[in-house]
Design an enzyme around this catalytic site. Structure first.
Site, PDB file in Angstrom:
ATOM      1  N   HIS A 153      13.603  23.480  10.903  1.00  0.00           N
ATOM      2  CA  HIS A 153      15.038  23.696  10.661  1.00  0.00           C
ATOM      3  C   HIS A 153      15.540  25.039  11.207  1.00  0.00           C
ATOM      4  O   HIS A 153      16.470  25.107  11.979  1.00  0.00           O
ATOM      5  CB  HIS A 153      15.314  23.699   9.154  1.00  0.00           C
ATOM      6  CG  HIS A 153      14.920  22.458   8.432  1.00  0.00           C
ATOM      7  ND1 HIS A 153      15.606  21.265   8.518  1.00  0.00           N
ATOM      8  CD2 HIS A 153      13.892  22.226   7.579  1.00  0.00           C
ATOM      9  CE1 HIS A 153      15.022  20.356   7.739  1.00  0.00           C
ATOM     10  NE2 HIS A 153      13.987  20.911   7.162  1.00  0.00           N
TER      11      HIS A 153
HETATM   12  O1  RIB Z   1      17.087  22.775   4.163  1.00  0.00           O
HETATM   13  C1  RIB Z   1      16.250  23.535   4.978  1.00  0.00           C
HETATM   14  C2  RIB Z   1      16.412  24.987   4.691  1.00  0.00           C
HETATM   15  O2  RIB Z   1      15.982  25.260   3.371  1.00  0.00           O
HETATM   16  C3  RIB Z   1      15.539  25.875   5.592  1.00  0.00           C
HETATM   17  O3  RIB Z   1      16.172  27.100   5.762  1.00  0.00           O
HETATM   18  C4  RIB Z   1      14.289  26.040   4.790  1.00  0.00           C
HETATM   19  O4  RIB Z   1      13.617  27.268   5.103  1.00  0.00           O
HETATM   20  C5  RIB Z   1      14.841  26.112   3.394  1.00  0.00           C
HETATM   21  O5  RIB Z   1      15.264  27.454   3.165  1.00  0.00           O
END
Ligand code: RIB
Ligand code: CA
Length: 321
Positions: free
Chosen positions: A251
């Site tokens: 992500h």
């Molecule tokens: O939903 C994904 C996010 O939430 C990313 O930033 C992961 O590191 C968590 O913080």
């Protein structure tokens, strides 16, 4: 060259993003602030030092420990995904002589709070600084609440968060970063600062499988290759059990790519709001992404598509360089 401040809750995918940013010549990482999210901010700050310890740096970004709690909601963490220490439990790994397998970087932690360091960096680089937000938006919101006028001199905020045309990853309707602190996200989207969003809709398009990782690091024994292998294992196990494949979504690496390689991505302008009070829908990001529906005036650019092969190839080429 973009001067950036990274706000982060490392977090396995945060670690991959930080490594990518630090190895991107298009970026100058001026500062890094930590925030409670995947793990408590104390652990997140320790993890940041572990990540920076992987790089032979002559100078480090300025680091400040940020907020331990969301503005209003109780803290919800994600150790079940990222491991108890937030980095796949690698902090417990020792060498034969008992020393840490992944020693911390020897760098100072500023005495400033996270939000005061953000304001300080905006003053230092007015109209130039970009904040890259990879966790709950608590620090950025507190900087806006402390001095909204000074924060208007931020060039932009690029954030990983929200979800629009898919299910959430914490509740049916909410993505983790916005779910943890919806009030902070509301402040960011209504700040008037240019906001670029990498929601789950686009981050889910990039899948790092265990097979691909093994192929990329085969025959390598350098520190970063070992870290990629060992820090991602717990997360990949979680995905195998709960998501259905052995791998993970990287992500937080996408906002870094949006800055250095915008041609890999496609975005639409939209008017984005956040539900802060709903029982079933707290943390839900709400926007009409249909191109013909540009009213009311857009307050964000939402990334909806990525050339995932090109981005993943770029990620490995940079991080393993
Ligand atoms: O939903 C994904 C996010 O939430 C990313 O930033 C992961 O590191 C968590 O913080
Ligand atoms: Ca994160």
């Amino acid at each position: 060259m973009d001067r950036i401040l990274i706000d982060t809750d490392p977090g396995v995918d945060d670690a991959l993003a930080i490594l990518l940013a630090m190895k991107s010549p298009e970026l100058r990482v001026e500062a890094i602030t930590t925030v409670s999210g995947n793990v408590h901010v104390e652990q997140a700050t320790q993890n940041l030092l572990t990540i920076l310890g992987l790089l032979e740096l002559s100078a480090y970004p300025i680091i400040a420990k940020g907020e331990a709690h969301p503005l209003v909601k109780p803290l919800v963490k994600a150790e079940h995904v990222h491991g108890e220490d937030g980095l796949g439990n690698i902090s417990k790994l020792r060498n034969f002589d008992g020393s840490l397998r992944y020693p911390l970087a020897h760098c100072e932690i500023s005495t400033l709070s996270g939000f005061d360091l953000i304001l300080e960096m905006v003053d230092r680089y007015p109209d130039e600084l970009v904040v890259v937000a990879l966790g709950p938006l608590t620090n950025i919101s507190k900087a806006i609440r402390k001095d909204a006028k000074r924060m208007q001199r931020l060039q932009s905020i690029v954030l990983m968060g929200g979800v629009f045309r898919e299910y959430g990853n914490v509740t049916t309707t909410a993505e983790f970063n916005v779910f943890v602190d919806p009030h902070a996200a509301h402040d960011v989207f209504n700040s008037g600062i240019p906001v670029h969003i990498a929601p789950l809709d686009v981050t889910h398009q990039v899948v790092l499988t265990g097979e691909r990782l093994n192929a990329e690091i085969e025959g390598r024994s350098d520190k970063i290759s070992c870290f990629l292998k060992e820090s991602t294992q717990a997360c990949m196990e979680f995905y195998r059990e709960h998501i259905g494949f052995y791998g993970l979504h990287i992500h937080d690496a996408l906002p870094i790519g949006m800055l250095t390689h915008p041609d890999f991505f496609e975005s639409v302008d939209a008017y984005v709001q956040v539900e802060t009070e709903g029982n079933l829908t707290s943390g839900m990001t709400v926007a009409d992404l249909r191109r013909e529906r540009q009213r009311p005036i857009p307050n964000a650019s939402v990334c909806v598509k990525v050339d995932s092969d090109a981005f993943l190839n770029h990620f490995f080429q940079r991080v393993l360089s």
